[in-house]
Design a protein around this motif. Sequence first.
Motif: not given
Lengths: 292, 374, 288
Positions: A146-149, A154-157
Amino acid sequence: MEYVIHLSIVSGIVAILGMSLNLIVGYTGLLSVAHAAFYGIGAYVTAILLAGFGVNFFLALLLGMALAAAVALLIGLVLSRFDDDYYVLASLGLNIIIYSVFLNWNTLTRGPLGIPGISRPELGIGGYRFGLTSNFSFLVLTLLCAVLVYLAARFITRSSFGRVLMAIREDEQALQVFGYRTVYYKLAIFVIGAVMAAVAGALFASYITFIDPTSFMLRESIFMLSVIILGGLANTNGAVAGAVILVVLPELLRFVGLPSNIAAQMRLLLYGLALVLLMIYRPQGLFGKYRL
Amino acid sequence: MNAKEIVWIIIAIVVIGGGWLLLRDTTPADTSPIKIGFIGPLTGDAASIGENARAAVEIAVEEVNAAGGINGRPLEVIYEDGQCNGAVASNAANKLINIDRVPVILGGACSGETSAFAGAAEQSRTVTLSYCSSAPAISQAGDYIFRDYPSDTFQGAFAAKYMTETLGTQNVAILYAKSDWGNGIKDVFRREFEEMGGNVVAEEGYEQTSRDLRSQLTKIKAANPEAVYFLGYTEASIPGLKQAKELGLNVPLFGGDAWDDSKIWTDTGPAGDEAMYSIVYAPLNEEFRIKMKDRVGTNEITICSPQAYDGVKVLSQVMEKVGTDSEAIKNELYNTIYAGGVSGDRIEFDENGDLVGANYIVKKAMNGVAEPVQ
Amino acid sequence: MDLFVQLTINGVIAGAIYALIALGFALIFGVTKFFNLAHGAVAVVGGYAAFFFLEHAGLGVLPAAALAVCVAGMVGFALHKTVFLPLRRRQATNLVLLIAALGLLTVIQALIAMFFGSQFHPLSQFAGAQEVYRIAGGAITLVQLIIIISALAVFGLLTLFLKKTKFGKAVKAIGDDEEVAQIVGINTHAIIGYVFFIGSAIAGLGGVLVGFDTGIEPTMGLSLLLKGIIAAIVGGVGSLSGAVLGAFLLGLAENLGIWHISGEWKDAIAFGILIFFLIWRPRGILPR
């Protein structure tokens, strides 16, 4: 305590589903109700490989993600021709078609019999085998995923890619005028979201150790949509909040002690009512930054 | 010592004392109730089975407690709704295992329910006694998983034998609900029937939620079967039976144990005449019948209710002997032989936890009522 | 040959049911331009209202059915008044309306299940024995004939009504451009209200007839609705004749399609058709 762990695992899985769908719906504005299909693909690949061939969980997970990506590519291509209302309908149709495959392709999926005996993940380091048989250890795995996702989302957005997605949501035609090939962006985020959903599916299959087609019907996709609508679109934290609320609340009803006939329907009633009231009074959900 | 240190000591005492109060086992072992869990479809498609089974369980519990309980302790059941759905049943089982800490779960009813939580039950060493799950795969579900309802491997074979020998039909069609029950029996039936020299002229499945079976029935009719093995639940069977008659499919219709629901026969009326089905023979007894009628208000005793009743009795007998440790209960169950129950002459478990032996009879519907065929 | 005839008849029957749902849906879509997912719920309301009047009020078949249709219409009108109109006044987007409609569908189904139980009830027990007619080697019951006749009759009457009356012209005007219609002086909100009533009443009729043909249960709304939507899209969005055409085509395609494939793929066929049309002919066969 075990019960809390159980609910946390389920919340974690739903949160992954919510965050991934959020990327597609909240940020890019593509209202897809096909997400349960990718959840199912991840689950079935894991189930078949683990229960049938004893493959390592993590390998199966990767294969599930790969298959989900491939299917998402195909479906995404089909869907990219539509906008708004038609997009919803087409994704709905595709969800039902894939569900039919889960249900009817007996030789592969055992259809309604489901696939029992899925093992828990195992890690082998050197000669030492460590199995995640306790729920607590599975919770750790789930939280890790979950944390990885979450970080990926966040990175993508926050990247320029993410900004293009939000621009697509607001005014796709303007972007195209500027020379952006929006089709590729939409396809990319759809595939990314599908791959994340497959991760959730793999976790689900290994946790419950039994899956059958009924977990991947249209109503599951609608549930995921509700999670992010409640939590608030275009907000990753909102997706997590929505997931926790929609997982825990119905469980609390179990303790209220309603007559069983009413209790099950009450859950649906509250859920539908929540959708309606949200649309009327707070279409952006609890934490959302995007009003539908 | 200054004031601050005194405060910290008081806090420490409160925390330790409170913790001890909360965490110690406050129940005096003598008279507190023994709790077991129950999982069944109390709502949804299969609610008629779940609710009826619950009534049977309640009667059994009352009888056990009236006779002094289990070593003086009253028996109490915590009822949870499985909705005939794996994910729901899994949550329900989790609550029973982890919050209520029951040593035994009587359930689930639908095979999908039991399959979904068997893993969790096995892992937590919670004895599971299913009163209704018949999917063959459950035989391998685990050491702690038992059932007092026979596996469907028996039912499919029985039907194949009956249709070949008693009905004398060589060419049959299969119409089945796509579920673990329907698919499970269908597979066994097909294998056995063909081994006996029979020929399956058509095989049509339908989704459990379908209510319009005309397409499937039309294709079956075109294949000219001598009889149809119709594996359906109540909801689809009512329109299905009527549609078969409307379409002119006038061959014998033979069903599975799910047809032992009087609602089907009262609702289909003349369209249901002559339909037959196999059902586990449950001797019942007058007393049980009367008590069920009192509680439910009708003569309805659905399938699995006798097994649920007997399940409570068997578990009570075992717990009376070995206490509430689940491992002890599990070991004792393998050695248990229970006679004189309402669901069968004898309840005994094989090395897989399956019910040993299965006795089926055939019932035929006429004028809205299904009666055993002599 | 018999098989073909029967499958065709089955297709026509299914088409007629879908047509009743699609007509109401297309009518409402025509003036509001959003996909009213709650439309399926009013069909269920119709079926259960009929059940209530037959079982608890002891009415005869015709009065119960007529009352049930009115009840369905009123519920549809109420949904418009309480939820859709306020939202549309606020310029809510189509997606918001769609999700609100989905919520309403869920709520109504849950309420019905709470009051009437979630069991399946055939309404035919109130109608007595079914007569079966043989046509060219295939069988069809009286109720099924009534369904087909009703669908065609409703379609005919509705088209006539919309063409010949001032009301009909107002509906068309709103469909063309709601703002302009308002400027010209048409009371669009009231007219849309009536449209909701009529459309929902037709769906209610569909629910009642399905109840007599097979039976009613709280969850029947969504599947009926989805088929109705496919029919409306395939035939041509917003056009009544398109909806009917699409409905019969869908019914026939579904039923004839399983001639050589197993019946369990019926749904996949229906949605495959939807996708096909959405890709290659989103305006449908007979667009407005």
